[in-house]
Design an enzyme around this catalytic site. Structure first.
Site, PDB file in Angstrom:
ATOM      1  N   ARG A 100     -48.252  56.523  71.331  1.00 14.10           N
ATOM      2  CA  ARG A 100     -46.828  56.856  71.471  1.00 14.10           C
ATOM      3  C   ARG A 100     -46.557  58.239  70.872  1.00 14.10           C
ATOM      4  O   ARG A 100     -45.902  59.090  71.457  1.00 14.10           O
ATOM      5  CB  ARG A 100     -45.984  55.786  70.767  1.00 14.10           C
ATOM      6  N   ARG A 134     -34.679  63.155  54.858  1.00 13.14           N
ATOM      7  CA  ARG A 134     -35.080  63.645  53.525  1.00 13.14           C
ATOM      8  C   ARG A 134     -33.927  63.729  52.545  1.00 13.14           C
ATOM      9  O   ARG A 134     -34.061  63.385  51.376  1.00 13.14           O
ATOM     10  CB  ARG A 134     -35.653  65.068  53.638  1.00 13.14           C
ATOM     11  N   TYR A 155     -24.611  64.706  68.810  1.00  9.07           N
ATOM     12  CA  TYR A 155     -23.712  63.884  69.636  1.00  9.07           C
ATOM     13  C   TYR A 155     -23.907  64.349  71.083  1.00  9.07           C
ATOM     14  O   TYR A 155     -24.898  64.990  71.411  1.00  9.07           O
ATOM     15  CB  TYR A 155     -22.277  64.106  69.089  1.00  9.07           C
ATOM     16  N   ARG A 208     -25.284  50.644  78.916  1.00  8.25           N
ATOM     17  CA  ARG A 208     -24.724  51.791  79.667  1.00  8.25           C
ATOM     18  C   ARG A 208     -24.566  52.928  78.667  1.00  8.25           C
ATOM     19  O   ARG A 208     -23.526  53.071  78.046  1.00  8.25           O
ATOM     20  CB  ARG A 208     -23.384  51.376  80.294  1.00  8.25           C
ATOM     21  N   LYS A 226     -22.510  58.646  66.785  1.00 16.95           N
ATOM     22  CA  LYS A 226     -21.073  58.350  66.549  1.00 16.95           C
ATOM     23  C   LYS A 226     -20.813  58.277  65.049  1.00 16.95           C
ATOM     24  O   LYS A 226     -19.807  58.779  64.555  1.00 16.95           O
ATOM     25  CB  LYS A 226     -20.688  57.013  67.203  1.00 16.95           C
ATOM     26  N   GLU A 297     -19.816  50.117  71.457  1.00 16.24           N
ATOM     27  CA  GLU A 297     -20.100  51.384  72.136  1.00 16.24           C
ATOM     28  C   GLU A 297     -21.075  51.195  73.286  1.00 16.24           C
ATOM     29  O   GLU A 297     -22.137  50.565  73.131  1.00 16.24           O
ATOM     30  CB  GLU A 297     -20.711  52.352  71.110  1.00 16.24           C
ATOM     31  N   ASP A 298     -20.705  51.717  74.433  1.00 12.79           N
ATOM     32  CA  ASP A 298     -21.608  51.803  75.586  1.00 12.79           C
ATOM     33  C   ASP A 298     -22.201  50.454  76.011  1.00 12.79           C
ATOM     34  O   ASP A 298     -23.412  50.333  76.266  1.00 12.79           O
ATOM     35  CB  ASP A 298     -22.694  52.861  75.326  1.00 12.79           C
ATOM     36  N   ASP A 320     -14.741  51.542  71.884  1.00 12.10           N
ATOM     37  CA  ASP A 320     -14.491  52.981  71.957  1.00 12.10           C
ATOM     38  C   ASP A 320     -14.358  53.463  73.400  1.00 12.10           C
ATOM     39  O   ASP A 320     -13.499  54.294  73.714  1.00 12.10           O
ATOM     40  CB  ASP A 320     -15.666  53.673  71.257  1.00 12.10           C
ATOM     41  N   ASP A 321     -15.195  52.950  74.297  1.00  9.02           N
ATOM     42  CA  ASP A 321     -15.176  53.435  75.680  1.00  9.02           C
ATOM     43  C   ASP A 321     -13.916  53.006  76.411  1.00  9.02           C
ATOM     44  O   ASP A 321     -13.383  53.740  77.233  1.00  9.02           O
ATOM     45  CB  ASP A 321     -16.423  52.932  76.421  1.00  9.02           C
ATOM     46  N   ALA A 357     -13.967  53.070  88.172  1.00 12.19           N
ATOM     47  CA  ALA A 357     -13.199  51.883  87.766  1.00 12.19           C
ATOM     48  C   ALA A 357     -14.038  51.008  86.850  1.00 12.19           C
ATOM     49  O   ALA A 357     -14.051  49.790  86.945  1.00 12.19           O
ATOM     50  CB  ALA A 357     -12.766  51.105  89.017  1.00 12.19           C
ATOM     51  N   ALA A 360     -14.388  52.687  81.169  1.00 13.67           N
ATOM     52  CA  ALA A 360     -13.604  53.850  80.764  1.00 13.67           C
ATOM     53  C   ALA A 360     -12.422  54.071  81.722  1.00 13.67           C
ATOM     54  O   ALA A 360     -11.272  54.212  81.285  1.00 13.67           O
ATOM     55  CB  ALA A 360     -14.505  55.076  80.702  1.00 13.67           C
ATOM     56  N   ASN A 476     -20.195  61.835  80.967  1.00 14.86           N
ATOM     57  CA  ASN A 476     -21.225  62.411  80.104  1.00 14.86           C
ATOM     58  C   ASN A 476     -22.610  61.951  80.550  1.00 14.86           C
ATOM     59  O   ASN A 476     -22.710  60.925  81.220  1.00 14.86           O
ATOM     60  CB  ASN A 476     -21.007  61.945  78.652  1.00 14.86           C
ATOM     61  N   ASN A 521     -12.991  64.140  74.901  1.00 15.36           N
ATOM     62  CA  ASN A 521     -14.005  63.154  74.493  1.00 15.36           C
ATOM     63  C   ASN A 521     -13.394  62.226  73.456  1.00 15.36           C
ATOM     64  O   ASN A 521     -12.620  62.680  72.591  1.00 15.36           O
ATOM     65  CB  ASN A 521     -15.213  63.905  73.904  1.00 15.36           C
TER      66      ASN A 521
HETATM   67  N1  LIG Z   1     -15.272  61.625  77.822  1.00 15.07           N
HETATM   68  C1  LIG Z   1     -15.263  60.478  77.199  1.00 15.07           C
HETATM   69  O1  LIG Z   1     -14.736  60.363  76.079  1.00 15.07           O
HETATM   70  C2  LIG Z   1     -15.887  59.281  77.822  1.00 15.07           C
HETATM   71  C3  LIG Z   1     -15.650  58.017  77.273  1.00 15.07           C
HETATM   72  C4  LIG Z   1     -16.221  56.884  77.863  1.00 15.07           C
HETATM   73  C5  LIG Z   1     -17.029  57.037  78.974  1.00 15.07           C
HETATM   74  N2  LIG Z   1     -17.262  58.282  79.448  1.00 15.07           N
HETATM   75  C6  LIG Z   1     -18.129  58.470  80.608  1.00 15.07           C
HETATM   76  O2  LIG Z   1     -17.579  57.812  81.715  1.00 15.07           O
HETATM   77  C7  LIG Z   1     -18.617  57.450  82.602  1.00 15.07           C
HETATM   78  C8  LIG Z   1     -18.365  56.041  83.089  1.00 15.07           C
HETATM   79  O3  LIG Z   1     -18.396  55.117  82.036  1.00 15.07           O
HETATM   80  P1  LIG Z   1     -18.074  53.569  82.329  1.00 15.07           P
HETATM   81  O4  LIG Z   1     -18.353  52.793  81.115  1.00 15.07           O
HETATM   82  O5  LIG Z   1     -16.712  53.434  82.890  1.00 15.07           O
HETATM   83  O6  LIG Z   1     -19.191  53.285  83.413  1.00 15.07           O
HETATM   84  P2  LIG Z   1     -19.260  52.158  84.512  1.00 15.07           P
HETATM   85  O7  LIG Z   1     -20.644  52.160  85.022  1.00 15.07           O
HETATM   86  O8  LIG Z   1     -18.686  50.911  83.967  1.00 15.07           O
HETATM   87  O9  LIG Z   1     -18.270  52.675  85.653  1.00 15.07           O
HETATM   88  C9  LIG Z   1     -18.561  53.659  86.567  1.00 15.07           C
HETATM   89  C10 LIG Z   1     -17.547  53.538  87.691  1.00 15.07           C
HETATM   90  O10 LIG Z   1     -17.721  54.654  88.557  1.00 15.07           O
HETATM   91  C11 LIG Z   1     -17.669  54.192  89.885  1.00 15.07           C
HETATM   92  N3  LIG Z   1     -18.362  55.104  90.793  1.00 15.07           N
HETATM   93  C12 LIG Z   1     -19.692  55.182  91.021  1.00 15.07           C
HETATM   94  N4  LIG Z   1     -19.919  56.070  92.022  1.00 15.07           N
HETATM   95  C13 LIG Z   1     -18.709  56.553  92.391  1.00 15.07           C
HETATM   96  C14 LIG Z   1     -18.290  57.473  93.376  1.00 15.07           C
HETATM   97  N5  LIG Z   1     -19.165  58.074  94.178  1.00 15.07           N
HETATM   98  N6  LIG Z   1     -16.973  57.736  93.506  1.00 15.07           N
HETATM   99  C15 LIG Z   1     -16.064  57.128  92.694  1.00 15.07           C
HETATM  100  N7  LIG Z   1     -16.405  56.231  91.755  1.00 15.07           N
HETATM  101  C16 LIG Z   1     -17.719  55.962  91.605  1.00 15.07           C
HETATM  102  C17 LIG Z   1     -18.314  52.811  89.822  1.00 15.07           C
HETATM  103  O11 LIG Z   1     -17.960  52.048  90.974  1.00 15.07           O
HETATM  104  C18 LIG Z   1     -17.705  52.287  88.550  1.00 15.07           C
HETATM  105  O12 LIG Z   1     -16.433  51.746  88.819  1.00 15.07           O
HETATM  106  C19 LIG Z   1     -19.916  57.673  81.844  1.00 15.07           C
HETATM  107  O13 LIG Z   1     -20.511  58.856  82.307  1.00 15.07           O
HETATM  108  C20 LIG Z   1     -19.495  57.871  80.433  1.00 15.07           C
HETATM  109  O14 LIG Z   1     -20.325  58.778  79.745  1.00 15.07           O
HETATM  110  C21 LIG Z   1     -16.710  59.400  78.914  1.00 15.07           C
HETATM  111  O1  LIG Z   2     -20.336  59.314  73.765  1.00 20.23           O
HETATM  112  C1  LIG Z   2     -19.575  60.124  74.267  1.00 20.23           C
HETATM  113  O2  LIG Z   2     -19.774  61.346  74.251  1.00 20.23           O
HETATM  114  C2  LIG Z   2     -18.301  59.661  74.897  1.00 20.23           C
HETATM  115  C3  LIG Z   2     -18.304  58.277  75.400  1.00 20.23           C
HETATM  116  O3  LIG Z   2     -18.331  57.331  74.389  1.00 20.23           O
HETATM  117  C4  LIG Z   2     -19.324  58.007  76.451  1.00 20.23           C
HETATM  118  O4  LIG Z   2     -19.780  56.884  76.516  1.00 20.23           O
HETATM  119  O5  LIG Z   2     -19.618  58.905  77.232  1.00 20.23           O
HETATM  120 MG   LIG Z   3     -19.414  55.657  74.812  1.00 19.97          MG
END
Ligand SMILES: NC(=O)c1ccc[n+]([C@@H]2O[C@H](COP(=O)([O-])OP(=O)(O)OC[C@H]3O[C@@H](n4cnc5c(N)ncnc54)[C@H](O)[C@@H]3O)[C@@H](O)[C@H]2O)c1
Ligand SMILES: O=C(O)C[C@H](O)C(=O)O
Ligand SMILES: [Mg+2]
Length: 595
Positions: A100, A134, A155, A208, A226, A297-298, A320-321, A357, A360, A476, A521
């Site tokens: 590894r 350290r 981050y 995720r 985080k 988270e995630d 958080d999301d 949808a 987030a 992201n 964010n």
């Molecule tokens: N900026 C922030 O603070 C922040 C916070 C949370 C999540 N995010 C980002 O948001 C994204 C989604 O997170 P999530 O938890 O909602 O994911 P998720 O997988 O639950 O949702 C993704 C959604 O996108 C849709 N999708 C996929 N392809 C698509 C397309 N071509 N057109 C329109 N919609 C489409 C899916 O059907 C689904 O509804 C991630 O990239 C995550 O990093 C950003």
């Molecule tokens: O982690 C981030 O930068 C924002 C958000 O929590 C995400 O899942 O994308």
């Molecule tokens: Mg997140």
């Protein structure tokens, strides 16, 4: 006897010991019940089996290079030495560990090229991580004093690359791992963590990670990132934070086959089995630390909503999301209204198209609708009228009531078929069609699809009825952003309001005109939410509290900044604590009133 049991007797000289460590085929023999922590390692057959008695317990062993075997500690050793939960669940042989390490060593350059625009990002992360191991005080000082440069390393976006490569990058464990194999053991395992007090836990199940999909046990990286921001921005004591990974398997086929993967190589648990693992974890941590705050988270959407509903009225927790992102988005949306020279109270007139949808996207639409309804008087008709301001598009296009197998979370936002018919749209209409027909004020992306806001979509947004249309490309990490600021400003011009989830540079138009790239964010809220909860002693985290935090962030920006298109604070202001303190204070005072 117990002193005796925790004595260390070296089998021979240090030199021999180290030599044997390398060649060791480790075996364990349990000693007498009284000397239960007695550990034996057999070295070479010629020397026979000699006992190694360990002075130390738990994490101290992992931090001692003489005795640490890392992921090669067997399960019985982990139990006898109080190590259970302090290492990823897979037990590796010393040969696998070396493989590894070598794979990681050899692929450094390739890994760094994969990721963000900074080709040295991963190397910087490694150097910072070694400092973290350290000297924690020095690590946080370096981070705080250079936050603009290193937040994108510890981050988003580099942390995404770190998670993708975590099995190779893994050196010294950080945080706790609870796996499906630990069922029935978590209540005792939680006492293996060395800190008597823990204020903040960030937990993931790795399903995720950012927009990178299921990364299994490797997702622990995001919880560490985080918590770094909790320390840097909210001043949380680093000895009282705990990153946690709940490893219930992975559905990532590549990881299931990867011999170097550190997590359980089986498909994810689902249904009641999954819930019982998370329930056991929650019970264990709240038993040992009744005042802890747990940030989820995630987690993939279905579990994000489900677990939030399950725990939010019983435990001090938030997602958080779903909730942090919603607050940050609302603050940005209110900023976009002000940037048009309008009062915030005009927010309910904004037409908002949301791509995505998931946890987030739905979190944002839910909270934005509530904010609009509140501004309109909080009646049923206010709620109805607020609902008509959103068009939600997912992977299958525009969501209407005609959608079959609609996700229950998305159902409240499904448009009426007749109504969208009048708007020249239909179930499943494409994003371009929706933007063309609706001419929205705001286009918000939480889809995890890089480049989704194509030239065609951006051209369609030129028809927006707003004087200053807004784009939130919030996915992201960097390569998942729905569009870059260059792409957006080049089509829509300098009056556009732009925010992205990962950091990008501003766009220069010449003559001193700047297209500002705001970072939208959830990092702008979660440290304040955690600090506010900690200080208030609130038993739960309510919608009203989160709303107060979002409003505070919105009000934080001054009129002259907003008119220039600056709708979020810069990262350097973030760290000066005034922002987080005001979010926490506002949250505390007004949040408790709403609550
Ligand atoms: N900026 C922030 O603070 C922040 C916070 C949370 C999540 N995010 C980002 O948001 C994204 C989604 O997170 P999530 O938890 O909602 O994911 P998720 O997988 O639950 O949702 C993704 C959604 O996108 C849709 N999708 C996929 N392809 C698509 C397309 N071509 N057109 C329109 N919609 C489409 C899916 O059907 C689904 O509804 C991630 O990239 C995550 O990093 C950003
Ligand atoms: O982690 C981030 O930068 C924002 C958000 O929590 C995400 O899942 O994308
Ligand atoms: Mg997140």
């Amino acid at each position: 006897m117990s002193n005796f049991s925790s004595q260390l007797r070296l089998s021979s000289s240090l030199l021999k010991h180290l030599k044997h460590q390398i060649n060791a085929t480790s075996s364990t023999t349990s000693a007498s019940a009284a000397a239960m922590m007695f550990e034996r390692r057999s070295f070479t057959t010629t020397e026979g089996s000699r006992p190694t008695i360990v002075h130390k317990r738990s994490i101290d062993i992992l931090h001692d290079p003489w005795f640490n075997k890392g992921t090669a500690f067997s399960m019985t050793e982990r139990d006898r030495l109080d190590l259970r939960g302090l290492l990823p669940p897979t037990v590796m042989s010393s040969q696998q560990q070396i493989e590894r390490f070598m794979v990681d060593l050899k692929r450094l350059e390739v890994q760094a090229r994969d990721g963000p625009s900074d080709p040295n990002a991963l190397a910087k992360w490694r150097i910072l991580n070694r400092l973290h191991d350290r000297n924690e005080t020095m690590y946080y000082k370096v981070l705080i004093e250079n936050i603009e440069e290193y937040a994108p390393i510890v981050y988003t976006p580099t942390v995404g690359l770190v998670c993708q490569n975590y099995s190779g990058l893994f050196r010294r464990p950080r945080g706790m791992y609870f796996s499906a194999e630990d069922r029935g053991e978590m209540m005792s395992m939680v006492y293996n963590w060395p800190a008597d007090q823990v204020d903040m836990i960030v937990v993931t199940d790795g399903s995720r990670i950012l927009g990178l999909g299921d990364l299994g046990v490797q997702g622990i990286g995001i919880t560490i990132g985080k918590l770094d921001l909790y320390v840097a921005a909210a001043g949380i004591n680093p000895q009282r934070v705990l990153p946690v990974m709940i490893d219930v398997g992975t559905n990532n086929e590549r990881l299931l086959k990867d011999p170097l993967y550190l997590g359980l190589q089986e498909h994810r648990l689902d249904g009641e089995e999954y819930i019982s693992v998370v329930d056991e974890f929650m019970e264990a941590v709240f038993t040992r630390w009744p005042h802890v705050i747990v940030q989820f988270e995630d987690f993939q959407s279905k579990w994000a909503f489900n677990l939030l509903q399950r725990y939010r009225n019983t435990y001090r927790m938030f997602n958080d999301d779903v909730q942090g992102t919603a607050g940050v988005a609302i603050a940005g949306l209110l900023g976009a209204v002000r940037a048009q020279g309008k009062p915030m109270i005009d927010f309910p007139k904004q037409k908002i198209v949301v791509a995505g949808a998931g946890s987030a996207g739905i979190g944002v639409v839910n909270a934005a609708r509530k904010t609009m309804a509140r501004m309109l008087g909080n009646t049923e008709s206010a709620f109805e009228s607020a609902s008509s301001q959103f068009w939600v598009v997912d992977a299958n296009g525009l969501i209407t009531e005609e959608r079959t197998n609609i996700d229950p979370q998305a159902l409240p936002f499904a448009r009426k078929a007749k109504e969208v018919g009048h708007q020249g749209l239909r179930e499943g209409a494409s994003l371009v069609e929706v933007v063309q027909q609706i001419k929205p004020d705001v286009l918000l992306g939480l889809s995890a699809v890089g480049g989704l806001f194509s030239k065609e979509v951006l051209e369609a947004l030129k028809g927006s009825t707003s004087t200053r249309p807004a784009i939130f490309a919030m996915s992201n990490p960097t390569k998942n952003a729905e569009c870059t600021p260059e792409e957006a400003f080049s089509v829509l011009g300098d009056q556009l309001i732009f925010a992205s989830g990962s950091p990008f540079n501003d766009v220069k138009f010449g003559d001193g005109v700047i297209g500002h790239c705001n970072q939208g964010n959830n990092m702008y809220l979660f440290p304040g939410i955690g600090l506010g909860t900690l200080l208030s002693g609130s038993r739960i985290i309510s919608d009203g509290m989160l709303q107060a935090a979002a409003e505070c962030l919105a009000a934080y920006m001054k009129d002259d900044e907003v008119l220039k298109g600056i709708i979020y604070p810069s990262i350097s202001r973030y760290i000066r604590l005034d922002l987080t303190e005001s979010v926490a204070t506002f949250y505390l005072v007004f949040g408790l009133i709403y609550y």
